[in-house]
Design a protein around this motif. Sequence first.
Motif, short mmCIF file in Angstrom:
data_model
loop_
_atom_site.label_atom_id
_atom_site.label_comp_id
_atom_site.label_asym_id
_atom_site.label_seq_id
_atom_site.Cartn_x
_atom_site.Cartn_y
_atom_site.Cartn_z
N GLY A 170 1.33 -12.15 2.41
CA GLY A 170 2.19 -10.98 2.43
C GLY A 170 1.62 -9.83 3.23
N GLY A 171 0.69 -10.11 4.16
CA GLY A 171 0.15 -9.07 5.02
C GLY A 171 1.13 -8.69 6.11
N PRO A 304 11.07 -2.40 8.92
CA PRO A 304 9.74 -2.86 8.49
C PRO A 304 9.53 -2.64 7.00
CG PRO A 304 9.60 -1.55 10.50
CD PRO A 304 10.99 -1.39 9.99
N VAL A 305 8.68 -3.47 6.42
CA VAL A 305 8.34 -3.36 5.00
C VAL A 305 7.10 -2.48 4.88
CG1 VAL A 305 7.64 -4.60 2.93
CG2 VAL A 305 9.33 -5.60 4.50
N ILE A 306 7.23 -1.38 4.16
CA ILE A 306 6.13 -0.45 3.95
C ILE A 306 5.72 -0.50 2.48
CG2 ILE A 306 5.44 1.98 3.93
CD1 ILE A 306 7.23 2.39 6.36
N ASP A 307 4.44 -0.73 2.25
CA ASP A 307 3.94 -0.78 0.88
C ASP A 307 3.83 0.63 0.30
OD1 ASP A 307 2.35 -2.60 -1.19
OD2 ASP A 307 1.22 -0.74 -0.96
N ARG A 308 3.22 1.54 1.08
CA ARG A 308 3.03 2.91 0.60
C ARG A 308 2.75 3.83 1.77
NH1 ARG A 308 -1.51 5.02 -3.85
NH2 ARG A 308 -1.15 7.25 -3.52
N ALA A 318 -5.91 5.62 1.77
CA ALA A 318 -5.14 4.59 2.47
C ALA A 318 -6.05 3.44 2.91
CB ALA A 318 -4.42 5.20 3.67
N PHE A 319 -7.23 3.78 3.43
CA PHE A 319 -8.19 2.75 3.83
C PHE A 319 -8.64 1.93 2.62
CE2 PHE A 319 -8.25 4.59 7.92
CZ PHE A 319 -8.98 3.79 8.77
N GLU A 320 -8.82 2.58 1.48
CA GLU A 320 -9.21 1.86 0.28
C GLU A 320 -8.10 0.93 -0.18
OE1 GLU A 320 -11.30 0.40 -2.92
OE2 GLU A 320 -11.99 1.49 -1.13
N GLN A 321 -6.86 1.38 -0.09
CA GLN A 321 -5.72 0.52 -0.41
C GLN A 321 -5.72 -0.73 0.47
OE1 GLN A 321 -3.32 0.96 -2.75
NE2 GLN A 321 -1.39 0.13 -2.02
N LEU A 322 -5.99 -0.52 1.75
CA LEU A 322 -6.06 -1.64 2.69
C LEU A 322 -7.21 -2.57 2.33
CD1 LEU A 322 -4.88 -2.72 5.45
CD2 LEU A 322 -6.75 -1.46 6.54
N ARG A 323 -8.36 -1.99 2.00
CA ARG A 323 -9.55 -2.79 1.69
C ARG A 323 -9.33 -3.67 0.48
NH1 ARG A 323 -13.64 -3.14 -1.55
NH2 ARG A 323 -12.91 -1.40 -2.81
N GLN A 324 -8.62 -3.18 -0.53
CA GLN A 324 -8.37 -3.95 -1.74
C GLN A 324 -7.47 -5.15 -1.50
OE1 GLN A 324 -6.93 -1.23 -4.70
NE2 GLN A 324 -8.86 -0.07 -4.80
N ARG A 326 -4.26 -5.62 -1.79
CA ARG A 326 -3.16 -5.90 -2.70
C ARG A 326 -1.81 -5.38 -2.18
NH1 ARG A 326 -7.19 -4.59 -6.78
NH2 ARG A 326 -6.37 -2.48 -6.99
N HIS A 327 -1.81 -4.86 -0.96
CA HIS A 327 -0.57 -4.32 -0.41
C HIS A 327 0.34 -5.45 0.06
CE1 HIS A 327 -3.47 -4.88 2.83
NE2 HIS A 327 -2.46 -4.98 3.68
N PHE A 328 1.62 -5.15 0.11
CA PHE A 328 2.62 -6.08 0.63
C PHE A 328 3.34 -5.36 1.76
CE2 PHE A 328 6.77 -8.05 0.93
CZ PHE A 328 6.51 -9.39 0.78
N GLY A 329 3.17 -5.84 2.98
CA GLY A 329 3.68 -5.10 4.13
C GLY A 329 2.64 -4.13 4.64
#
Length: 336
Positions: A170-171, A304-308, A318-324, A326-329
């Motif tokens: 789901g990336g 486009p699908v935006i997670d947040r 935002a970088f931490e969200q990416l690092r984890q 768990r985002h979708f989109g």
Amino acid sequence: MRAYRIEHYGSLDGLVLRDLPQPPTPGPGQALVRMRAAALNFRELLILAGQYKAMGKDMPIPCSDGAGEVVAVGEGCSRVSVGERVILTFYSHWFGGEMPAGGDILGRGGSVDGTLCEYACVDENELVRAPDHLSFEEAATLPCAALTAWSALTAGGGLLPGQSVLVQGGGGVSVFALQLAKLFGARVLALSSSAERLERLRALGADELIDYVRHPEWHEEVLARTAGAGVDLTVEVGGGATVERSVQATRVGGRISLVGLLTGGPGLSEAFFYRGLSLNCIRVGSREQFEQMCQAIAVHRLRPVIDRVFGFDEVPLAFEQLRQGRHFGKVVISID
């Protein structure tokens, strides 16, 4: 202007918001863009970790993806005009045809300054008009992940209606590959690791869903869902740890578009050659391909699908969200 700089590598602490000089008045053939949004890709984490340090610009403004509006143009600028909504290209030098030999291979945010800034002065040839129906945040997601997906689908002869495509996870690239493949009229098989994500992929149009945690030998499931034949095209985002299953999941004479090397470079087995597969190594794409994709997105009004969406002061979050992971989109930053 405010801009983020990478002041040391290895941790999020190295990403610092600074007041930098305003870009100069645009010169001949240049445009000044007021940046309105940026979007993150996995490569941003690699750059921050220092993995591009030896090849790229030292301490760059990060982030390859961004959209904004033209606020000034230089003499002779004819591709864009003041007030137009534009997207910056991933590469500053690849406008069409094959990638120029010996040029920039790292793209914006790697070899040249990126988009996490309030203003960018660029050559007019580095700009593409944003589809009218998209917000700045949506348009900012397109330069890297979306164009990579488009190139993966169109490489090696292109995708035809009724053909089958396998997407992985789901990336950003995989979600765009699913959405764009449906525009081509393809049948899409999607892998993911949870029921929730699989349902979100179904909502985007996936025809077959495979949980790769329940089915670690997921290529066998792909074969079962394709009457033993395999898919016409696999968009491979994992690299060394997954490419062999992708080989087994792709039909004889089919194609694999290699996008990511998250688990290292692939070692191709004899099965790759016995099955007569072709391998396309995707390097994002040219401005010409970007413009073609934007036309398709505009005609079909794809969103486009935006997670947040994070604020400009929340970039480390935002970088931490990416690092984890768990985002979708896409993870997006609004530049107010």
